[in-house]
Design a protein around this motif. Structure first.
Motif, PDB file in Angstrom:
ATOM      1  N   ARG A  32      -2.609  17.234  -2.655  1.00  0.00           N
ATOM      2  CA  ARG A  32      -2.363  15.935  -3.305  1.00  0.00           C
ATOM      3  C   ARG A  32      -1.711  14.955  -2.339  1.00  0.00           C
ATOM      4  O   ARG A  32      -2.076  13.778  -2.286  1.00  0.00           O
ATOM      5  CB  ARG A  32      -1.450  16.124  -4.522  1.00  0.00           C
ATOM      6  N   VAL A  33      -0.744  15.427  -1.573  1.00  0.00           N
ATOM      7  CA  VAL A  33      -0.081  14.556  -0.598  1.00  0.00           C
ATOM      8  C   VAL A  33      -1.101  14.078   0.429  1.00  0.00           C
ATOM      9  O   VAL A  33      -1.152  12.901   0.781  1.00  0.00           O
ATOM     10  CB  VAL A  33       1.084  15.294   0.089  1.00  0.00           C
ATOM     11  N   MET A  54      -6.279  18.260 -11.128  1.00  0.00           N
ATOM     12  CA  MET A  54      -6.744  17.111 -10.339  1.00  0.00           C
ATOM     13  C   MET A  54      -5.983  17.007  -9.044  1.00  0.00           C
ATOM     14  O   MET A  54      -4.760  17.110  -9.029  1.00  0.00           O
ATOM     15  CB  MET A  54      -6.540  15.824 -11.146  1.00  0.00           C
ATOM     16  N   ILE A  55      -6.731  16.811  -7.962  1.00  0.00           N
ATOM     17  CA  ILE A  55      -6.112  16.552  -6.669  1.00  0.00           C
ATOM     18  C   ILE A  55      -5.981  15.041  -6.494  1.00  0.00           C
ATOM     19  O   ILE A  55      -4.965  14.524  -6.076  1.00  0.00           O
ATOM     20  CB  ILE A  55      -6.969  17.128  -5.520  1.00  0.00           C
ATOM     21  N   ASP A  56      -7.083  14.337  -6.789  1.00  0.00           N
ATOM     22  CA  ASP A  56      -7.084  12.878  -6.773  1.00  0.00           C
ATOM     23  C   ASP A  56      -8.016  12.490  -7.919  1.00  0.00           C
ATOM     24  O   ASP A  56      -8.605  13.359  -8.549  1.00  0.00           O
ATOM     25  CB  ASP A  56      -7.584  12.365  -5.409  1.00  0.00           C
ATOM     26  N   SER A  57      -8.179  11.207  -8.166  1.00  0.00           N
ATOM     27  CA  SER A  57      -8.964  10.827  -9.347  1.00  0.00           C
ATOM     28  C   SER A  57     -10.423  11.249  -9.236  1.00  0.00           C
ATOM     29  O   SER A  57     -11.133  11.285 -10.229  1.00  0.00           O
ATOM     30  CB  SER A  57      -8.871   9.323  -9.577  1.00  0.00           C
ATOM     31  N   ALA A 114       0.569   4.136  -2.783  1.00  0.00           N
ATOM     32  CA  ALA A 114       0.224   5.520  -2.432  1.00  0.00           C
ATOM     33  C   ALA A 114       1.232   6.485  -3.026  1.00  0.00           C
ATOM     34  O   ALA A 114       0.855   7.517  -3.589  1.00  0.00           O
ATOM     35  CB  ALA A 114       0.160   5.682  -0.921  1.00  0.00           C
ATOM     36  N   GLN A 117      -3.441  11.248  -0.850  1.00  0.00           N
ATOM     37  CA  GLN A 117      -2.865   9.899  -0.862  1.00  0.00           C
ATOM     38  C   GLN A 117      -2.604   9.398   0.539  1.00  0.00           C
ATOM     39  O   GLN A 117      -2.775   8.210   0.833  1.00  0.00           O
ATOM     40  CB  GLN A 117      -1.568   9.872  -1.683  1.00  0.00           C
ATOM     41  N   MET A 127      -0.242  11.823  -9.947  1.00  0.00           N
ATOM     42  CA  MET A 127      -1.059  13.037  -9.840  1.00  0.00           C
ATOM     43  C   MET A 127      -0.215  14.281 -10.086  1.00  0.00           C
ATOM     44  O   MET A 127      -0.596  15.191 -10.809  1.00  0.00           O
ATOM     45  CB  MET A 127      -1.655  13.159  -8.434  1.00  0.00           C
ATOM     46  N   ARG A 128       0.961  14.308  -9.447  1.00  0.00           N
ATOM     47  CA  ARG A 128       1.805  15.501  -9.504  1.00  0.00           C
ATOM     48  C   ARG A 128       2.298  15.786 -10.915  1.00  0.00           C
ATOM     49  O   ARG A 128       2.408  16.917 -11.336  1.00  0.00           O
ATOM     50  CB  ARG A 128       3.027  15.308  -8.623  1.00  0.00           C
ATOM     51  N   ASN A 176      -0.195  21.006  -4.207  1.00  0.00           N
ATOM     52  CA  ASN A 176       0.758  19.953  -3.847  1.00  0.00           C
ATOM     53  C   ASN A 176       0.448  19.387  -2.465  1.00  0.00           C
ATOM     54  O   ASN A 176       0.418  18.175  -2.254  1.00  0.00           O
ATOM     55  CB  ASN A 176       2.177  20.525  -3.881  1.00  0.00           C
ATOM     56  N   GLU A 194       0.835  -1.215   0.000  1.00  0.00           N
ATOM     57  CA  GLU A 194       0.000   0.000   0.000  1.00  0.00           C
ATOM     58  C   GLU A 194       0.862   1.256   0.000  1.00  0.00           C
ATOM     59  O   GLU A 194       0.520   2.260  -0.624  1.00  0.00           O
ATOM     60  CB  GLU A 194      -0.939  -0.014   1.215  1.00  0.00           C
ATOM     61  N   LEU A 238       0.686   9.311  -5.979  1.00  0.00           N
ATOM     62  CA  LEU A 238       0.995  10.719  -5.743  1.00  0.00           C
ATOM     63  C   LEU A 238       1.853  11.258  -6.875  1.00  0.00           C
ATOM     64  O   LEU A 238       1.623  12.351  -7.402  1.00  0.00           O
ATOM     65  CB  LEU A 238       1.708  10.886  -4.396  1.00  0.00           C
ATOM     66  N   LEU A 242      -4.009   5.970   2.224  1.00  0.00           N
ATOM     67  CA  LEU A 242      -3.118   4.963   2.803  1.00  0.00           C
ATOM     68  C   LEU A 242      -3.515   4.642   4.236  1.00  0.00           C
ATOM     69  O   LEU A 242      -3.570   3.484   4.632  1.00  0.00           O
ATOM     70  CB  LEU A 242      -1.671   5.470   2.759  1.00  0.00           C
ATOM     71  N   GLU A 295      -7.791   3.963   4.259  1.00  0.00           N
ATOM     72  CA  GLU A 295      -8.320   3.047   3.235  1.00  0.00           C
ATOM     73  C   GLU A 295      -9.565   3.597   2.565  1.00  0.00           C
ATOM     74  O   GLU A 295     -10.422   2.844   2.111  1.00  0.00           O
ATOM     75  CB  GLU A 295      -8.646   1.671   3.854  1.00  0.00           C
TER      76      GLU A 295
END
Lengths: 203, 250
Positions: free
Chosen positions: B89-90, B65-68, A68, B93, A75-76, B86, A64, A72, B97, B100
């Motif tokens: 985005r971190v 996009m930040i996430d999908s 992750a 994710q 995406m970036r 940025n 995982e 990331l 993680l 879930e």
């Protein structure tokens, strides 16, 4: 250490335009089989997967963690990180942790890259990495690797590979006294990742 | 007044934080961004600044996009937005993680707003000169979500909103014309109409994107945008003609 790591069965085959994995689907603690349908394949993205085995906690945590961080990065930078890059990244994390708190996990990084085709990378908990056509982990692989060395050829189709996987399972169940009782077969190709079969045996 | 706008941490006697207000002024000068929530989509439109001849237009992205399942459009300082994006985005994710689950739109909006607020109450920093429109879908639940944050660090949920240059006029237009449960095409049309209130029409001057649950963020092609623009212009002409002829009758 996690129970008996050798008891798991993982075999990976790279074919003409796909990569296929057959993994034991049992989750075992000591002498108890906790689950018969544990899916040990983690999807990094639509065309890349990690097939993880080893210490139950580490296997999931490491898998995982890699997923992750790859997501990331995707995406970036607006890219799909290549299979080789995913494997290299996973290897580096294994190497960093090795002399501090190692991940007791072995994994196959399998994927399909547009333009390049399928690839499969063998990684182990010591941060070994090799690109291979046939690879596996566990006691069962001792029987099956040499069988596949004889039967593999570069133009393998998915049907042929599925047949090979069945042959491998049959051999393991015939000769390995502690053969797992259930298996999951997953494939990745240009159309994505698909679960093909789950096989459950009585004992 | 000059004594109260230097250090961020100082209130003015009448209760203002001037640096925060100046940051909002920077937002008001930024290129317009509009978002409209439909029944099952969120449509986002941004004013496209004309690029220099030698510049590659594709590298100027304002809907990100930040996430999908979550995206963001902004008005204000592009570099400041990049920092916020940025961090978001971190966090997206990291949340996946550890919990879930993908972030909810509200969670990530609250996270971004929290960061913006922190920079209004710290020494030696200045606020982010950015207001964001955050659109997406939660993992559970059906309807799309739209949130806005601003340099003061407040955030709130919206059915439709605009931020940046002329945003007040565009928001008033949306208040008049918005309807609940718009279908995708109607939401796209409303977004383009709203942009056309303040921006020159045509795909050269606007980027339109649609956020859908299954397929995520899709940027509309130029010919699609131009088609809708043409339809709107023709309808406006018809309305104009009808108005003129009704005067003539009197």
């Amino acid at each position: 250490g996690g129970g008996a790591p050798g008891m798991e069965y993982v075999m990976g085959i790279k074919g003409k335009d796909f990569a296929m994995a057959c993994v034991s689907a049992t989750a075992v603690q000591q002498i108890i089989t906790m689950k018969h349908d544990e899916d040990k394949v983690m999807r990094v993205d639509d065309h890349r997967m990690l097939v993880t085995s080893g210490e139950p906690g580490d296997r999931v945590q490491f898998g995982e963690f890699v997923c992750a961080n790859v997501r990331l990065r995707n995406m970036r930078h607006g890219v799909k990180t290549s299979t080789k890059a995913v494997a290299s990244y996973a290897r580096q994390e294994l190497a960093k942790a090795l002399r501090q708190g190692p991940y007791q996990s072995n994994l196959l990084v399998m994927g399909y890259d547009e333009g390049k085709g399928p690839s499969m990378y063998y990684l182990d908990y010591l941060a070994t990495m090799h690109e291979m056509n046939v690879a596996g982990y566990g006691y069962g692989s001792w029987f099956v690797l040499s069988m596949y060395d004889n039967l593999w050829h570069p133009d393998l189709t998915q049907d042929e590979a599925l047949g090979l996987m069945q042959k491998g399972i049959d051999e393991v169940r015939r000769r390995l006294s502690v053969a797992p009782s259930s298996y999951m077969i997953t494939v990745v190709d240009k159309d994505g990742i698909r679960h093909l079969k789950t096989l459950e045996y009585g004992s | 007044m000059a004594r109260y706008d230097r250090a961020l941490t100082t209130f003015s006697p009448d209760g203002h934080l001037f640096q925060v207000e100046y940051a909002m002024e920077a937002v008001r000068k930024g290129n317009l961004a509009v978002a409209v929530r439909g029944a099952d989509v969120v449509v986002i439109g941004v004013e496209k600044k004309s690029v220099a001849k030698l510049q590659d237009a594709r590298t100027v992205r304002k809907i990100i996009m930040i996430d999908s399942h979550v995206c963001l459009a902004f008005a204000g300082l592009t570099a400041d937005a990049r920092v916020l994006i940025n961090k978001a985005r971190v966090e997206a994710q990291s949340h996946r993680l550890n919990l879930e689950d993908p972030v909810t739109v509200e969670y990530i909006s609250r996270h971004i707003a929290k960061i913006q607020q922190k920079y209004t109450q710290s020494g030696g920093v200045r606020p982010f000169g950015v207001a964001t429109l955050i659109a997406g879908f939660d993992h559970s639940g059906e309807e799309p979500k739209l949130y806005q944050t601003d340099p003061s660090g407040t955030f709130s949920e919206w059915k439709a909103n605009a931020t940046g240059k002329n945003s007040k006029a565009v928001r008033e237009f949306l208040e008049k014309k918005y309807k609940d449960d718009l279908a995708e095409d109607a939401a796209i049309e409303l977004t383009i109409r709203a942009l056309m209130e303040a921006v020159e029409s045509g795909s050269k001057n606007m980027d339109i994107a649609v956020m859908r649950r299954e397929t995520g963020l899709t940027l509309l092609r130029n010919d699609h945008v131009d088609r809708v623009v043409k339809k709107i212009e023709e309808e406006k002409e018809e309305e104009e003609k009808a108005r003129k002829s009704s005067f003539a009758k009197r």
